[in-house]
Design a protein around this motif. Structure first.
Motif, PDB file in Angstrom:
ATOM      1  N   SER A   1      24.978  16.199 -23.375  1.00 17.43           N
ATOM      2  CA  SER A   1      24.921  17.523 -23.987  1.00 17.43           C
ATOM      3  C   SER A   1      25.390  18.514 -22.942  1.00 17.43           C
ATOM      4  O   SER A   1      25.043  18.393 -21.769  1.00 17.43           O
ATOM      5  N   VAL A   2      26.219  19.467 -23.350  1.00 13.13           N
ATOM      6  CA  VAL A   2      26.673  20.489 -22.396  1.00 13.13           C
ATOM      7  C   VAL A   2      25.934  21.808 -22.614  1.00 13.13           C
ATOM      8  O   VAL A   2      26.354  22.854 -22.120  1.00 13.13           O
ATOM      9  N   GLY A   3      24.844  21.745 -23.406  1.00 10.66           N
ATOM     10  CA  GLY A   3      24.048  22.948 -23.587  1.00 10.66           C
ATOM     11  C   GLY A   3      24.667  23.928 -24.561  1.00 10.66           C
ATOM     12  O   GLY A   3      25.635  23.608 -25.259  1.00 10.66           O
ATOM     13  N   ASP A   4      24.116  25.118 -24.602  1.00 12.15           N
ATOM     14  CA  ASP A   4      24.616  26.130 -25.530  1.00 12.15           C
ATOM     15  C   ASP A   4      24.521  27.509 -24.886  1.00 12.15           C
ATOM     16  O   ASP A   4      24.285  27.607 -23.676  1.00 12.15           O
TER      17      ASP A   4
ATOM     18  N   GLU B   1      15.096  23.850 -24.888  1.00 13.27           N
ATOM     19  CA  GLU B   1      14.385  22.963 -25.794  1.00 13.27           C
ATOM     20  C   GLU B   1      15.220  22.622 -27.026  1.00 13.27           C
ATOM     21  O   GLU B   1      15.261  21.469 -27.471  1.00 13.27           O
ATOM     22  N   GLY B   2      15.918  23.628 -27.570  1.00 13.78           N
ATOM     23  CA  GLY B   2      16.751  23.401 -28.759  1.00 13.78           C
ATOM     24  C   GLY B   2      17.813  22.349 -28.499  1.00 13.78           C
ATOM     25  O   GLY B   2      18.065  21.468 -29.332  1.00 13.78           O
TER      26      GLY B   2
ATOM     27  N   THR C   1      29.608  23.093 -27.408  1.00 13.76           N
ATOM     28  CA  THR C   1      28.161  23.262 -27.387  1.00 13.76           C
ATOM     29  C   THR C   1      27.498  21.924 -27.641  1.00 13.76           C
ATOM     30  O   THR C   1      27.930  21.153 -28.480  1.00 13.76           O
ATOM     31  N   ARG C   2      26.478  21.694 -26.908  1.00 13.74           N
ATOM     32  CA  ARG C   2      25.629  20.511 -27.096  1.00 13.74           C
ATOM     33  C   ARG C   2      26.416  19.200 -26.969  1.00 13.74           C
ATOM     34  O   ARG C   2      26.951  18.924 -25.914  1.00 13.74           O
ATOM     35  N   THR C   3      26.536  18.436 -28.055  1.00  7.44           N
ATOM     36  CA  THR C   3      27.043  17.063 -27.937  1.00  7.44           C
ATOM     37  C   THR C   3      28.466  16.979 -27.395  1.00  7.44           C
ATOM     38  O   THR C   3      29.382  17.626 -27.902  1.00  7.44           O
ATOM     39  N   VAL C   4      28.666  16.174 -26.361  1.00  3.25           N
ATOM     40  CA  VAL C   4      30.004  15.710 -25.983  1.00  3.25           C
ATOM     41  C   VAL C   4      29.915  14.199 -25.828  1.00  3.25           C
ATOM     42  O   VAL C   4      28.866  13.662 -25.472  1.00  3.25           O
ATOM     43  N   PHE C   5      31.016  13.525 -26.150  1.00  2.00           N
ATOM     44  CA  PHE C   5      31.001  12.071 -26.015  1.00  2.00           C
ATOM     45  C   PHE C   5      32.396  11.544 -25.751  1.00  2.00           C
ATOM     46  O   PHE C   5      33.398  12.210 -26.032  1.00  2.00           O
ATOM     47  N   GLU C   6      32.419  10.362 -25.178  1.00  2.34           N
ATOM     48  CA  GLU C   6      33.684   9.650 -25.005  1.00  2.34           C
ATOM     49  C   GLU C   6      33.424   8.189 -25.333  1.00  2.34           C
ATOM     50  O   GLU C   6      32.316   7.694 -25.136  1.00  2.34           O
ATOM     51  N   ILE C   7      34.460   7.537 -25.827  1.00  3.51           N
ATOM     52  CA  ILE C   7      34.388   6.088 -25.997  1.00  3.51           C
ATOM     53  C   ILE C   7      35.375   5.514 -25.001  1.00  3.51           C
ATOM     54  O   ILE C   7      36.556   5.866 -25.015  1.00  3.51           O
TER      55      ILE C   7
END
Ligand SMILES: [Zn+2]
Ligand SMILES: [Zn+2]
Length: 425
Positions: free
Chosen positions: A169-172, A233-234, A267-273
């Motif tokens: 998560s990269v936050g918000d 927290e969010g 914001t929030r979710t980042v992902f890599e495969i």
């Protein structure tokens, strides 16, 4: 002969021998995305340069040095750019056509060529192809999870070797500004140990330092404070929900608190495969939530999440035997002028009935049989003067080496295996 013209550096012809692999991948994508109710969107390959400056960010490598930019003509002499990626174009279309007035979420996918001025190397070209999805209009973590599951399902259906989902998560807007300052203060204390790019990034985009691949920078990056440890927290709840959804369908993942995106609209979710099979360039698919981008591009505040996947890299990973051979059912051989015309008619009739057949190129019979073999045909259909006079054809099963004589009207059934027996010879 005149001088040859060759394809521009960094571009590649997709030749007939490879096209089957592309069609296989595209076919699986289309079918899978249909079951997930994603709708295709096709946007232009060029857009106003301004779109990418705003949508990707001025301080990125893409906008800074990789864009193919040109002036329009006549009355429209403003600056245009060949799309280096497609999220900006999809968001532009979403805003322009007011898709936000339709029931949310809008679930979109795209496929097509992208363009970046880069040093060509294995799996990296100046014209390359991406498949991507964008789910727009909902902040729910279920969509973060769904887009990841779409990607893992897709890769699994292609039979790719085990790939790893990395998640962070990269936050918000609540927690990132404080983290950014915290990180910046840390980096300012280590300027001598950073590459030149990272010294610049420390001031204008400190999160991007965490993305740097220069060996010199790694010790500083490894010891840097993580966003993960500084989430509000969010953001923590959101991340836990995403992980819960993934676990519910058995998608395994690894938390990677070094995984970031340097742009503020993420914001929030980042992902890599990622795959271990591609050397240093091991990311097959990359995505994340970008709740700030639609607003950045002039639309109403709209949460969204999506990913993009490079097809050249994917095809490098695809096993050679993953793609079924093209299925030519029969090669039709006419021997003699009148029979050739009859063969032409028969081929036409069979094709109208949905069978993949081709006409022989003529010549001696053994040459024609070699052609049938080379094309992978299951049957040869032979029409000579005798057959013509009797209104029949010889249908030869090339694998079983069995031949039968059938009336012309039964050739289709014979090819479909529906005529048993017949006269063997
Ligand atoms: Zn660096
Ligand atoms: Zn937060």
């Amino acid at each position: 002969m005149a001088n040859q013209v060759t394809a521009p550096k960094g571009t590649k012809d997709i030749m007939p021998a490879e096209a089957g692999r592309w069609q296989h991948v595209e076919g699986i994508a289309r079918e899978l995305l249909r079951t997930y109710r994603y709708d295709e969107i096709r946007t232009p390959v060029f857009e106003s340069t301004d779109l990418f400056q705003r949508g990707i960010g001025e301080n990125t490598d893409i906008v800074g040095k990789e864009m193919y930019t040109f002036l329009g003509k006549g009355e429209d002499a403003s600056s245009f750019t060949l799309r280096p990626e497609n999220t900006a174009g999809v968001v532009r279309a979403y805003v322009q056509h007011k898709l936000y007035t339709l029931p949310a979420p809008q679930k979109l996918w795209y496929i097509g060529p992208m363009f970046r001025y880069e040093k060509p190397q294995a799996g990296r070209q100046r014209q390359f192809h991406q498949l991507g999805v964008e789910v727009m209009g909902s902040a729910s973590p279920r969509w973060d999870a769904e887009v990841i599951v779409v990607a893992t399902d897709f890769l699994a259906r292609l039979g790719l070797p085990a790939l790893e989902v990395q998640l962070n998560s990269v936050g918000d807007e609540n927690c990132r500004p404080a983290y950014r300052e915290h990180l910046q203060a840390y980096l300012r204390g280590h300027q001598d140990e950073l590459c030149e790019n990272c010294r610049t990034r420390t001031e204008n985009n400190p999160l991007r330092v965490l993305d740097c691949k220069v060996p010199k920078c790694q010790p500083v990056i490894q010891a840097a404070p993580t966003i993960t440890a500084n989430l509000c927290e969010g953001c923590r709840d959101h991340q836990a929900e995403v992980e819960g959804y993934l676990a519910a369908v058995g998608v395994t993942f690894k938390r990677n608190d070094r995984l970031v995106r340097g742009l503020d609209y993420y914001t929030r979710t980042v992902f890599e495969i990622v795959s271990g099979d591609l050397g240093a360039q091991n990311t097959v698919c990359a995505g994340g939530r970008y709740n700030g981008l639609v607003e950045e591009l002039g639309g109403p505040a709209t949460p969204a999440v999506g990913w993009g996947l490079g097809l050249e890299r994917l095809l490098m990973l695809l096993p050679a035997d993953a793609v079924p051979a093209p299925g030519l059912i029969a090669l039709i051989m006419g021997v003699g002028n009148a029979a050739e015309r009859q063969a032409f008619q028969l081929a036409h009739e069979l094709r109208r009935q949905g069978l993949a057949v081709d006409l022989s190129n003529g010549g001696k019979m053994d040459k024609q049989f070699k052609q049938a073999e080379r094309l992978g045909a299951r049957y040869a259909v032979i029409l000579g003067e005798d057959e013509l006079a009797k209104g029949v054809a010889q249908v030869k099963d090339l694998a079983a080496r069995a031949q039968q004589t059938v009336p012309l009207s039964d050739v289709k059934d014979a090819l479909m295996g529906a005529v048993a027996g017949g006269k063997q010879s």
